[in-house]
Design an enzyme around this catalytic site. Structure first.
Site, PDB file in Angstrom:
ATOM      1  N   HIS A   1       0.879  -1.145   0.009  1.00  0.00           N
ATOM      2  CA  HIS A   1       0.189   0.271  -0.062  1.00  0.00           C
ATOM      3  C   HIS A   1       0.533   1.235   0.253  1.00  0.00           C
ATOM      4  O   HIS A   1       1.969   1.274   0.835  1.00  0.00           O
ATOM      5  CB  HIS A   1      -0.840   0.376   1.364  1.00  0.00           C
ATOM      6  CG  HIS A   1      -0.403   0.237   3.030  1.00  0.00           C
ATOM      7  ND1 HIS A   1       0.668  -1.091   2.924  1.00  0.00           N
ATOM      8  CD2 HIS A   1       0.041   1.141   3.510  1.00  0.00           C
ATOM      9  CE1 HIS A   1       1.365  -0.411   4.584  1.00  0.00           C
ATOM     10  NE2 HIS A   1       0.788   0.599   4.285  1.00  0.00           N
TER      11      HIS A   1
ATOM     12  N   ASP B   1       0.682   5.393   1.764  1.00  0.00           N
ATOM     13  CA  ASP B   1       0.433   5.690   2.826  1.00  0.00           C
ATOM     14  C   ASP B   1      -0.083   7.172   2.522  1.00  0.00           C
ATOM     15  O   ASP B   1       0.255   7.850   1.875  1.00  0.00           O
ATOM     16  CB  ASP B   1       1.131   6.579   4.116  1.00  0.00           C
ATOM     17  CG  ASP B   1       1.473   5.162   4.734  1.00  0.00           C
ATOM     18  OD1 ASP B   1       1.169   4.532   4.207  1.00  0.00           O
ATOM     19  OD2 ASP B   1       3.167   4.743   5.640  1.00  0.00           O
TER      20      ASP B   1
ATOM     21  N   HIS C   1       5.155  -0.205   0.079  1.00  0.00           N
ATOM     22  CA  HIS C   1       5.619  -0.685   1.114  1.00  0.00           C
ATOM     23  C   HIS C   1       4.500  -2.334   1.860  1.00  0.00           C
ATOM     24  O   HIS C   1       3.609  -1.728   1.312  1.00  0.00           O
ATOM     25  CB  HIS C   1       5.818   0.619   2.042  1.00  0.00           C
ATOM     26  CG  HIS C   1       5.144   0.969   2.609  1.00  0.00           C
ATOM     27  ND1 HIS C   1       4.542   2.240   2.770  1.00  0.00           N
ATOM     28  CD2 HIS C   1       4.458   0.861   3.588  1.00  0.00           C
ATOM     29  CE1 HIS C   1       3.599   3.077   3.252  1.00  0.00           C
ATOM     30  NE2 HIS C   1       3.628   2.223   4.092  1.00  0.00           N
TER      31      HIS C   1
ATOM     32  N   ARG D   1       8.075  -7.702  15.205  1.00  0.00           N
ATOM     33  CA  ARG D   1       8.086  -7.176  15.120  1.00  0.00           C
ATOM     34  C   ARG D   1       7.209  -5.797  16.053  1.00  0.00           C
ATOM     35  O   ARG D   1       6.108  -6.632  15.549  1.00  0.00           O
ATOM     36  CB  ARG D   1       8.174  -6.636  13.402  1.00  0.00           C
ATOM     37  CG  ARG D   1       8.635  -5.306  12.683  1.00  0.00           C
ATOM     38  CD  ARG D   1       8.018  -5.399  11.678  1.00  0.00           C
ATOM     39  NE  ARG D   1       7.945  -3.849  10.755  1.00  0.00           N
ATOM     40  CZ  ARG D   1       8.945  -2.322  10.483  1.00  0.00           C
ATOM     41  NH1 ARG D   1      10.652  -3.209  11.586  1.00  0.00           N
ATOM     42  NH2 ARG D   1       9.213  -1.945  10.552  1.00  0.00           N
TER      43      ARG D   1
END
Ligand SMILES: O=C(O)CCC(=O)C(=O)O
Ligand SMILES: [Fe+2]
Length: 318
Positions: A193, A195, A251, A261
């Site tokens: 996607h 941002d 990303h 993470r």
């Protein structure tokens, strides 16, 4: 090294770990300004070091967030609607991620389940500091973009939108539990996607997984080091405001074996009613028509995570 592989949706892709993404030292502002502009044009992405954000504020919020995600599921649900798991957006996208999404404007935030108030106050201190850093980066970017002696009213145009009491900025905590390699195939924690906001400042706990794409099907893993760094992503609005000179970076996050993470993303956004258009001083004619952030956000929510949306706002060529 370039690795050719097939992703979980069977699409052939290339992973390139031979590209060093820009790391920009904020101590030398005039050099940083030029490097930032170059990075935003080439990748829509860079990392910053020596950013001046107090380590204590970062450590405190990371520690509290790690404690939050380590709690049993029912306890996390007590946080109410800011907490979510797997569902990304309203259009059926799912990922191997749990998250907290908080409005990050000027009013202090309170997490319902945070009885001691420690997490909430760590968040509020972090939001204030990360907003300041975002504004500093935006002022530098504008100065770098518009030349050496821009009118101060113009060079602070973007940061003023973020400082506005009605700014629609968001803070998002993401937690990706490790994938079990003995039973599971590789998993995508957060699908590809861009941002939608102006700019994103992202911290991680030093565990890799973030990847950016500069061309279709080619992914560059982002090294999570130096651990003190912030990742900076150009968002859709900044692409529109720079008339396509800066690229909104695609990303995604791949889940890791053995390690979880955690990331904290600050999405700097204008107020919902703010008009978004090509900035004065940026080469015209404008590629995109003017729109409000509210209008753009609505359009983004109507689409799947991976859909491109800026092109919906391109001006018709007469
Ligand atoms: O977790 C990450 O590193 C990235 C998350 C992300 O892209 C997002 O929250 O928009
Ligand atoms: Fe993102």
């Amino acid at each position: 090294m370039v690795v050719i592989s097939q992703n979980p949706t069977m699409k052939i892709e290339k992973i390139r770990d031979d590209i060093d993404l820009p790391i920009i030292n904020l101590l030398n502002k005039s050099e940083a300004m030029k490097e930032m502009v170059r990075a935003c044009e080439e990748y829509g992405f860079f990392k910053v070091i020596n950013h001046g954000m107090p380590q204590e504020i970062i450590s405190q919020v990371e520690e509290e967030a790690a404690g939050f995600f380590a709690m049993p599921g029912p306890e996390k649900l007590r946080a109410g609607p800011p907490y979510g798991c797997k569902n990304i957006g309203l259009k059926g996208d799912v990922g191997e991620v749990e998250y907290l999404i908080l409005q990050a404007n000027s009013s202090p935030f309170l997490i319902q389940s945070d009885d001691s108030n420690k997490f909430s106050s760590a968040i509020n201190a972090y939001v204030e500091a990360v907003r300041k850093l975002a504004c500093e980066l935006l002022d530098l970017l504008m100065e770098g973009l518009l030349g050496s002696t821009p009118n101060p009213t113009t060079s602070s145009m973007l940061s003023r939108l973020i400082k506005d009491r009605e700014s629609d900025s968001i803070l998002r905590f993401n937690h990706y539990p490790p994938v079990d390699v003995s039973t599971d195939s590789p998993k995508i924690g957060f699908g590809e996607h861009t941002d939608p906001q102006i700019i994103t400042l992202l911290r991680s706990n030093g565990v890799k997984g973030l990847q950016i794409s500069i061309e279709d099907g080619v992914w560059i893993p982002v090294n999570p080091r130096p651990e003190s760094s912030f990742c900076v992503n150009v968002g859709d609005l900044l692409q529109v405001m720079t008339n396509g000179r800066f690229v909104s970076v695609k990303h995604r996050v791949a889940v890791q074996p053995f390690e979880s993470r955690m990331s904290i993303a600050y999405f700097a956004a204008p107020p919902l009613h703010a008009t978004v258009s090509c900035l004065p001083g940026v080469a015209a004619p404008p590629i995109y028509r003017s729109f409000s952030w509210g209008e753009y956000k609505q359009a983004a929510f109507m689409r799947r995570l991976g859909d491109t949306r800026v092109n919906l706002f391109e001006r018709a060529i007469s």
